[in-house]
Design a protein around this motif. Structure first.
Motif, PDB file in Angstrom:
ATOM      1  N   GLN A   1       0.864  -1.237   0.104  1.00  0.00           N
ATOM      2  CA  GLN A   1      -0.122   0.170  -0.010  1.00  0.00           C
ATOM      3  C   GLN A   1       0.866   1.260  -0.147  1.00  0.00           C
ATOM      4  N   ILE A   2       0.844   1.950  -0.960  1.00  0.00           N
ATOM      5  CA  ILE A   2       1.411   3.145  -1.144  1.00  0.00           C
ATOM      6  C   ILE A   2       0.530   4.430  -0.749  1.00  0.00           C
ATOM      7  N   PRO A   3       1.247   5.322   0.156  1.00  0.00           N
ATOM      8  CA  PRO A   3       0.312   6.533   0.618  1.00  0.00           C
ATOM      9  C   PRO A   3       0.049   7.236  -0.383  1.00  0.00           C
ATOM     10  N   ARG A   4      -1.385   7.865  -0.645  1.00  0.00           N
ATOM     11  CA  ARG A   4      -1.737   9.200  -1.522  1.00  0.00           C
ATOM     12  C   ARG A   4      -0.702  10.445  -1.202  1.00  0.00           C
TER      13      ARG A   4
ATOM     14  N   GLU B   1       0.985   9.194   8.787  1.00  0.00           N
ATOM     15  CA  GLU B   1       0.188   8.304   7.935  1.00  0.00           C
ATOM     16  C   GLU B   1       1.109   7.668   6.933  1.00  0.00           C
ATOM     17  N   ARG B   2       2.170   8.453   6.021  1.00  0.00           N
ATOM     18  CA  ARG B   2       3.049   7.992   5.318  1.00  0.00           C
ATOM     19  C   ARG B   2       4.085   7.030   5.971  1.00  0.00           C
TER      20      ARG B   2
ATOM     21  N   ARG C   1       2.306   3.671   6.654  1.00  0.00           N
ATOM     22  CA  ARG C   1       2.078   2.873   5.475  1.00  0.00           C
ATOM     23  C   ARG C   1       3.766   2.027   4.962  1.00  0.00           C
ATOM     24  N   THR C   2       4.587   2.989   5.135  1.00  0.00           N
ATOM     25  CA  THR C   2       6.160   2.218   4.966  1.00  0.00           C
ATOM     26  C   THR C   2       6.080   1.325   5.897  1.00  0.00           C
ATOM     27  N   PHE C   3       6.019   1.632   6.981  1.00  0.00           N
ATOM     28  CA  PHE C   3       6.535   0.701   8.150  1.00  0.00           C
ATOM     29  C   PHE C   3       5.955  -0.891   7.822  1.00  0.00           C
ATOM     30  N   ASN C   4       4.341  -0.703   7.660  1.00  0.00           N
ATOM     31  CA  ASN C   4       3.633  -2.032   7.617  1.00  0.00           C
ATOM     32  C   ASN C   4       3.704  -2.498   6.047  1.00  0.00           C
ATOM     33  N   TYR C   5       4.143  -1.579   4.921  1.00  0.00           N
ATOM     34  CA  TYR C   5       4.339  -2.081   3.554  1.00  0.00           C
ATOM     35  C   TYR C   5       5.644  -1.706   2.799  1.00  0.00           C
TER      36      TYR C   5
ATOM     37  N   HIS D   1      -5.254   6.814   4.847  1.00  0.00           N
ATOM     38  CA  HIS D   1      -6.240   7.433   5.498  1.00  0.00           C
ATOM     39  C   HIS D   1      -5.629   8.306   6.582  1.00  0.00           C
ATOM     40  N   ASP D   2      -5.742   9.654   6.682  1.00  0.00           N
ATOM     41  CA  ASP D   2      -5.379  10.356   7.751  1.00  0.00           C
ATOM     42  C   ASP D   2      -6.536  10.377   8.846  1.00  0.00           C
ATOM     43  N   TYR D   3      -6.802   9.442   9.516  1.00  0.00           N
ATOM     44  CA  TYR D   3      -7.770   9.277  10.611  1.00  0.00           C
ATOM     45  C   TYR D   3      -7.428  10.301  11.758  1.00  0.00           C
ATOM     46  N   THR D   4      -8.495  10.668  12.319  1.00  0.00           N
ATOM     47  CA  THR D   4      -8.646  11.413  13.492  1.00  0.00           C
ATOM     48  C   THR D   4      -8.396  10.671  14.665  1.00  0.00           C
ATOM     49  N   ALA D   5      -8.153  11.062  16.104  1.00  0.00           N
ATOM     50  CA  ALA D   5      -7.837  10.240  17.182  1.00  0.00           C
ATOM     51  C   ALA D   5      -9.344   9.433  17.531  1.00  0.00           C
ATOM     52  N   LEU D   6     -10.328  10.338  17.488  1.00  0.00           N
ATOM     53  CA  LEU D   6     -11.530   9.354  17.387  1.00  0.00           C
ATOM     54  C   LEU D   6     -11.914   8.426  16.761  1.00  0.00           C
ATOM     55  N   GLN D   7     -11.664   8.524  15.520  1.00  0.00           N
ATOM     56  CA  GLN D   7     -11.804   7.488  14.114  1.00  0.00           C
ATOM     57  C   GLN D   7     -10.714   6.406  14.801  1.00  0.00           C
ATOM     58  N   GLN D   8      -9.659   6.610  15.130  1.00  0.00           N
ATOM     59  CA  GLN D   8      -8.695   5.517  15.293  1.00  0.00           C
ATOM     60  C   GLN D   8      -9.400   4.869  16.730  1.00  0.00           C
ATOM     61  N   LEU D   9      -9.718   5.653  17.494  1.00  0.00           N
ATOM     62  CA  LEU D   9     -10.442   4.971  18.818  1.00  0.00           C
ATOM     63  C   LEU D   9     -11.563   3.935  18.456  1.00  0.00           C
ATOM     64  N   ARG D  10     -12.153   4.191  17.566  1.00  0.00           N
ATOM     65  CA  ARG D  10     -13.299   3.621  17.028  1.00  0.00           C
ATOM     66  C   ARG D  10     -12.908   2.116  16.138  1.00  0.00           C
ATOM     67  N   ARG D  11     -11.940   2.589  15.370  1.00  0.00           N
ATOM     68  CA  ARG D  11     -11.250   1.493  14.526  1.00  0.00           C
ATOM     69  C   ARG D  11     -10.656   0.309  15.585  1.00  0.00           C
ATOM     70  N   PHE D  12      -9.963   0.745  16.579  1.00  0.00           N
ATOM     71  CA  PHE D  12      -9.230  -0.059  17.225  1.00  0.00           C
ATOM     72  C   PHE D  12     -10.229  -0.636  18.406  1.00  0.00           C
ATOM     73  N   TYR D  13     -11.521   0.026  18.648  1.00  0.00           N
ATOM     74  CA  TYR D  13     -12.565  -0.776  19.322  1.00  0.00           C
ATOM     75  C   TYR D  13     -12.929  -1.937  18.653  1.00  0.00           C
ATOM     76  N   ASP D  14     -13.386  -1.854  17.115  1.00  0.00           N
ATOM     77  CA  ASP D  14     -13.853  -2.812  16.268  1.00  0.00           C
ATOM     78  C   ASP D  14     -12.780  -3.943  16.547  1.00  0.00           C
ATOM     79  N   ASN D  15     -11.365  -3.499  16.162  1.00  0.00           N
ATOM     80  CA  ASN D  15     -10.341  -4.353  16.211  1.00  0.00           C
ATOM     81  C   ASN D  15     -10.373  -5.294  17.575  1.00  0.00           C
ATOM     82  N   GLY D  16     -10.302  -4.705  18.516  1.00  0.00           N
ATOM     83  CA  GLY D  16     -10.599  -5.596  20.063  1.00  0.00           C
ATOM     84  C   GLY D  16     -11.641  -6.405  20.095  1.00  0.00           C
ATOM     85  N   VAL D  17     -12.817  -6.059  19.673  1.00  0.00           N
ATOM     86  CA  VAL D  17     -13.974  -6.785  19.601  1.00  0.00           C
ATOM     87  C   VAL D  17     -13.807  -7.925  18.759  1.00  0.00           C
ATOM     88  N   SER D  18     -13.193  -7.872  17.627  1.00  0.00           N
ATOM     89  CA  SER D  18     -13.022  -8.986  16.882  1.00  0.00           C
ATOM     90  C   SER D  18     -12.101  -9.887  17.337  1.00  0.00           C
TER      91      SER D  18
END
Length: 307
Positions: free
Chosen positions: A123-126, A133-134, A137-141, A216-233
């Motif tokens: 995944q190459i950042p936009r 975010e850049r 992406r470079t760290f994970n990809y 994606h340049d997520y906000t802190a709140l968006q990251q919290l909700r994403r990682f909440y779903d991550n933890g649930v799964s």
């Protein structure tokens, strides 16, 4: 999948959508212009309100209409896979674009090895992605490819199973053998499938030459909700939790982001990094404890209403 390199590969591209916008047309156009063109493109649309389904049909895709209340990351992809006729299932998200015309060719090439079950793209950042975010992406990809097997678990732990359905391909026969994606699940369906494959003796490949533009340049709140779903799964698929005890990818990523801030002297990004890191940790911990939380808290943090 055919392992004879002289025979063509039939690739069914599966794209879940929700209000994908005009970029979907560009995505389908780029897919159809590949050196290995898709056998079919299946769009699983969750009751979009912006004409996504009509746009997809006009571009030549097969459209499956999925009621929004029935959407989940595993089940929706399973429904699309059941409708597919290819011997390779290629999963993409609506916001990822092929970087060049060799994406499908490079992504599916590793699958000709019968020991390889699953491959995922770089995944190459936009162009407008922020520094953090850049760096993420470079760290994970990274630019170097990788092949991961059961032998890597003692060293990599959960990272052994890292895979991304932002752009991935899996052999149809293995997908069925592994019982398809778990469902319902709102996050990590790719990681769970990769784990099943590896634990059954297959390899998964990070195909670094297969490139998509995605960030994606997520906000802190968006990251919290994403990682909440991550933890649930993760809690709902708790068979995988023992593998999370090895490796500290999260802390390594933060250190790399701190290095990037220092190298570019972007000290103003420090508070945002600290807030984002705390949001990820808190969200994940809350998600893992979701069974103890009252319903109104779950609705507040979860990305999907009613899940």
């Amino acid at each position: 999948m055919r392992t004879d390199s002289s025979e063509p590969v039939r690739v069914s591209v599966i794209i879940p959508t929700l209000n994908a916008g005009t970029e979907l047309t560009e995505l389908i156009t780029r897919l159809n212009g590949q050196t290995v063109p898709p056998h079919e493109i299946i769009v699983a649309d969750s009751a979009s309100e912006d004409g996504t389904a009509a746009r997809a049909r006009h571009a030549g895709a097969i459209v499956l209409d999925i009621p929004r209340r029935e959407f989940n990351h595993g089940g929706t992809r399973n429904r699309a896979a059941a409708a597919a006729s290819g011997d390779v299932l290629m999963f993409m998200t609506q916001d990822a674009l092929p970087h060049n015309e060799r994406l499908i060719e490079e992504l599916t090439a590793p699958l000709r090895d019968p020991l390889v079950a699953y491959a995922y793209a770089r995944q190459i950042p936009r162009a407008d992605a922020g520094l953090l975010e850049r760096t993420s992406r470079t760290f994970n990809y990274p630019p170097e490819p990788a092949r991961k097997t059961k032998a890597d678990i003692p060293r990599l732990g959960l990272k052994t199973f890292f895979c991304s359905n932002v752009c991935s391909a899996i052999r149809r026969d293995v997908f069925e053998k592994m019982g398809r994606f778990p469902e319902p699940v709102m996050f990590n369906e790719d990681l769970f499938m990769a784990a099943r494959c590896i634990l059954q003796g297959y390899a998964i490949v990070y195909a670094a030459k297969a490139e998509v533009v995605h960030s994606h340049d997520y906000t802190a709140l968006q990251q919290l909700r994403r990682f909440y779903d991550n933890g649930v799964s993760m809690r709902e698929q708790d068979w995988i939790l023992p593998y999370a005890k090895v490796g500290k990818e999260g802390s390594r990523l933060v250190r790399r982001q701190l290095e990037a801030i220092r190298e570019e002297r972007r000290w103003g990004l420090l508070p945002g990094l600290l807030l984002e890191s705390a949001a990820k940790l808190i969200g994940f911990r809350l998600g893992q404890s979701h069974r103890k939380l009252p319903s109104f808290v779950k609705r507040m943090f979860g990305l999907r209403d009613g899940f």
